[in-house]
Design an enzyme around this catalytic site. Structure first.
Site, mmCIF file in Angstrom:
data_model
loop_
_atom_site.group_PDB
_atom_site.id
_atom_site.type_symbol
_atom_site.label_atom_id
_atom_site.label_comp_id
_atom_site.label_asym_id
_atom_site.label_seq_id
_atom_site.Cartn_x
_atom_site.Cartn_y
_atom_site.Cartn_z
ATOM 1 N N CYS A 109 0.805 -1.236 0.000
ATOM 2 C CA CYS A 109 0.000 0.000 0.000
ATOM 3 C C CYS A 109 0.835 1.282 0.000
ATOM 4 C CB CYS A 109 -0.983 -0.003 1.168
ATOM 5 S SG CYS A 109 -2.090 -1.419 1.084
ATOM 6 N N HIS A 117 -3.762 6.560 3.676
ATOM 7 C CA HIS A 117 -4.093 5.392 2.858
ATOM 8 C C HIS A 117 -5.567 5.056 3.048
ATOM 9 C CE1 HIS A 117 -4.149 1.623 0.929
ATOM 10 N NE2 HIS A 117 -4.052 0.882 2.007
ATOM 11 N N ASN A 141 -10.164 -0.152 -0.952
ATOM 12 C CA ASN A 141 -8.711 -0.108 -0.756
ATOM 13 C C ASN A 141 -8.041 -0.454 -2.091
ATOM 14 O OD1 ASN A 141 -6.030 -0.551 -0.150
ATOM 15 N ND2 ASN A 141 -6.419 -1.865 1.624
HETATM 16 N N1 ACO Z 1 -19.271 -9.318 6.458
HETATM 17 C C1 ACO Z 1 -19.762 -9.721 7.635
HETATM 18 N N2 ACO Z 1 -18.983 -10.109 8.658
HETATM 19 C C2 ACO Z 1 -17.657 -10.089 8.472
HETATM 20 C C3 ACO Z 1 -17.074 -9.674 7.265
HETATM 21 C C4 ACO Z 1 -17.942 -9.271 6.230
HETATM 22 N N3 ACO Z 1 -17.484 -8.842 5.029
HETATM 23 N N4 ACO Z 1 -15.733 -9.731 7.390
HETATM 24 C C5 ACO Z 1 -15.469 -10.181 8.628
HETATM 25 N N5 ACO Z 1 -16.634 -10.405 9.277
HETATM 26 C C6 ACO Z 1 -16.835 -10.907 10.636
HETATM 27 C C7 ACO Z 1 -15.708 -11.784 11.110
HETATM 28 O O1 ACO Z 1 -15.828 -13.095 10.593
HETATM 29 C C8 ACO Z 1 -15.896 -11.735 12.591
HETATM 30 O O2 ACO Z 1 -16.921 -12.612 12.943
HETATM 31 P P1 ACO Z 1 -16.824 -13.498 14.288
HETATM 32 O O3 ACO Z 1 -16.799 -12.501 15.404
HETATM 33 O O4 ACO Z 1 -18.062 -14.331 14.215
HETATM 34 O O5 ACO Z 1 -15.552 -14.275 14.154
HETATM 35 C C9 ACO Z 1 -16.404 -10.306 12.825
HETATM 36 O O6 ACO Z 1 -16.856 -9.836 11.543
HETATM 37 C C10 ACO Z 1 -15.345 -9.362 13.330
HETATM 38 O O7 ACO Z 1 -14.139 -9.546 12.566
HETATM 39 P P2 ACO Z 1 -12.929 -8.587 12.697
HETATM 40 O O8 ACO Z 1 -11.859 -9.018 11.745
HETATM 41 O O9 ACO Z 1 -12.563 -8.413 14.129
HETATM 42 O O10 ACO Z 1 -13.615 -7.232 12.163
HETATM 43 P P3 ACO Z 1 -13.012 -5.799 12.104
HETATM 44 O O11 ACO Z 1 -13.910 -4.846 12.731
HETATM 45 O O12 ACO Z 1 -11.564 -5.792 12.494
HETATM 46 O O13 ACO Z 1 -13.085 -5.472 10.534
HETATM 47 C C11 ACO Z 1 -11.596 -5.435 8.661
HETATM 48 C C12 ACO Z 1 -12.417 -6.294 9.607
HETATM 49 C C13 ACO Z 1 -12.550 -4.541 7.893
HETATM 50 C C14 ACO Z 1 -10.844 -6.352 7.711
HETATM 51 C C15 ACO Z 1 -10.610 -4.582 9.456
HETATM 52 O O14 ACO Z 1 -9.920 -5.373 10.368
HETATM 53 C C16 ACO Z 1 -9.588 -3.854 8.609
HETATM 54 O O15 ACO Z 1 -9.905 -2.940 7.880
HETATM 55 N N6 ACO Z 1 -8.307 -4.214 8.773
HETATM 56 C C17 ACO Z 1 -7.183 -3.498 8.157
HETATM 57 C C18 ACO Z 1 -7.098 -3.653 6.693
HETATM 58 C C19 ACO Z 1 -5.944 -2.771 6.223
HETATM 59 O O16 ACO Z 1 -5.681 -1.720 6.736
HETATM 60 N N7 ACO Z 1 -5.210 -3.173 5.283
HETATM 61 C C20 ACO Z 1 -4.098 -2.283 4.913
HETATM 62 C C21 ACO Z 1 -3.182 -2.871 4.161
HETATM 63 S S1 ACO Z 1 -3.878 -3.709 2.774
HETATM 64 C C22 ACO Z 1 -2.529 -4.067 1.798
HETATM 65 O O17 ACO Z 1 -1.410 -3.822 2.145
HETATM 66 C C23 ACO Z 1 -2.759 -4.766 0.486
#
Ligand code: ACO
Length: 346
Positions: A131, A273, A303
């Site tokens: 990224c 980002h 993203n």
């Molecule tokens: N729809 C519904 N539920 C979902 C989805 C979805 N699309 N995705 C995950 N969940 C669920 C999970 O399975 C989990 O369920 P569980 O509690 O039953 O196990 C619940 O939601 C919570 O999951 P978390 O991963 O804790 O959710 P979070 O609030 O952290 O959101 C996300 C997930 C959006 C991926 C977030 O963590 C995020 O944005 N992370 C950073 C991503 C990033 O910054 N990337 C940058 C670099 S990318 C690169 O370098 C290419």
């Protein structure tokens, strides 16, 4: 002394090997026309528009058509940046593309782009820094321009991520989109416009496993087994990445501001980002940057990895929000882990 107070009156070609000030002379971007709303994923995985909007801020993203590759987007983005800069591709001495999704493993997207642009004088290569790839590429280009006395270079951040995510993995497939952004770098005209003040880069390879695309490289070369195991798809431990992203982006932004002796109130714009609106809001809040100074495009593009900052920059410039002379902080985090920030005047 701040770098932007040291604006050289000479062009870079006359400042060979010096710390000559390099300036952003033009911006350009391209996103594919195919709009994919959150509802697209509701029939593929157990998710909802409401979940995606509230947890990521994403409403829709753009995706390439099958067969479209990175340089199909980088080309129009580069042409727009060249047009704004008022130079020809033949004036470029260097092309650097920040990407993890080049048209093919080799040659680089930069070499293919060089050919398609007709930038015969340039040398060209890619930078793989996920990224923050655009910020890394910006730094590499600036250094090489100074080192080699080059007058103009092209820096691209672009990505085709939509065909590298697993449409059965709800925690990654909803997040990403495709796009490309570009800037033309050239000599400062001495009035501060476009001048890059400082760039700050960091990596921590000990955390590489948290965000990876394992298949297709030399560790796991292409094979039927690799495909069967889905190793050609991006894998991410989202909540771990989230925590590291917030901490590292805050630190890099503080480092950039401290290096230039400025506070958040002096910034005109912050372009973080565009990974997740919650990350962006948290980082801005910790830096005490008000929401109205934060450029947001994650809602419409998702993203786009290395494309996120240069596309957001170009859009804000063309909408007339960012004006010449504005002080801008950009800040990113991604796989590696890699992260970094840059401060410049537009
Ligand atoms: N729809 C519904 N539920 C979902 C989805 C979805 N699309 N995705 C995950 N969940 C669920 C999970 O399975 C989990 O369920 P569980 O509690 O039953 O196990 C619940 O939601 C919570 O999951 P978390 O991963 O804790 O959710 P979070 O609030 O952290 O959101 C996300 C997930 C959006 C991926 C977030 O963590 C995020 O944005 N992370 C950073 C991503 C990033 O910054 N990337 C940058 C670099 S990318 C690169 O370098 C290419």
């Amino acid at each position: 002394m701040r770098e932007y107070l040291q604006a050289p009156l000479l062009g870079l070609s006359k400042a060979h090997g010096s710390k000559a000030t390099v300036a952003i002379r033009g911006t350009g971007s391209y996103v594919p026309p195919r709009v994919v709303p959150n509802s697209f994923f509701e029939s593929l995985v157990d998710t909802s528009d409401e979940w995606i909007r509230s947890r990521t801020g994403i409403r829709e993203r753009r995706m390439v058509q099958p067969g479209q590759a990175l340089t199909d987007m980088a080309l129009p983005a580069a042409e727009r940046a060249l047009e704004m800069a008022g130079i020809e591709a033949s004036d470029l001495g260097l092309i650097v593309v920040g990407t993890v999704s080049a048209d093919m493993i080799t040659p680089s997207a930069a070499c293919i782009l060089q050919h398609r642009l007709g930038a015969k004088k340039a040398f060209a290569f890619d930078v793989n820094a996920a990224c923050p790839g655009f910020i890394y590429a910006l730094s590499v280009a600036r250094s090489l321009m100074r080192e080699n006395g080059l007058e103009y270079s092209l820096v691209v951040g672009g990505e085709v991520i939509s065909n590298r995510v697993d449409y059965g993995d709800r925690s990654t497939c909803v997040l990403f989109g495709d796009g490309a952004g570009a800037v033309v770098l050239g000599p400062s005209n001495g009035n501060g416009e476009g001048e890059i003040l400082s760039i700050h880069l960091h990596s921590d390879g000990s955390l590489w496993e948290l965000l990876q695309l394992p298949g297709g490289g030399s560790r796991n070369p292409p094979s039927q087994e690799m495909l069967d195991r889905g190793m050609h798809f991006l894998k991410m431990q989202g909540n771990e990445v989230f925590k590291h992203a917030v901490r590292s982006m805050v630190e890099a932004a503080q480092e950039a501001m401290e290096a230039n002796g400025i506070g958040p109130s002096e910034l005109d714009w912050f372009i973080p980002h565009q990974a997740n609106l919650r990350i962006m809001e948290l980082v801005a809040q910790k830096l005490e940057i008000p929401p109205e100074k934060v450029i947001v495009t994650v809602d419409k593009y998702g993203n786009t990895s290395a494309a996120s900052i240069p596309t957001a920059l170009d859009e804000a410039v063309r909408e007339g929000r960012i004006k010449r002379g504005d002080l801008i902080l950009v800040d990113s985090f991604g796989a590696g882990f890699t992260w970094g920030a840059a401060l410049f005047r537009f």
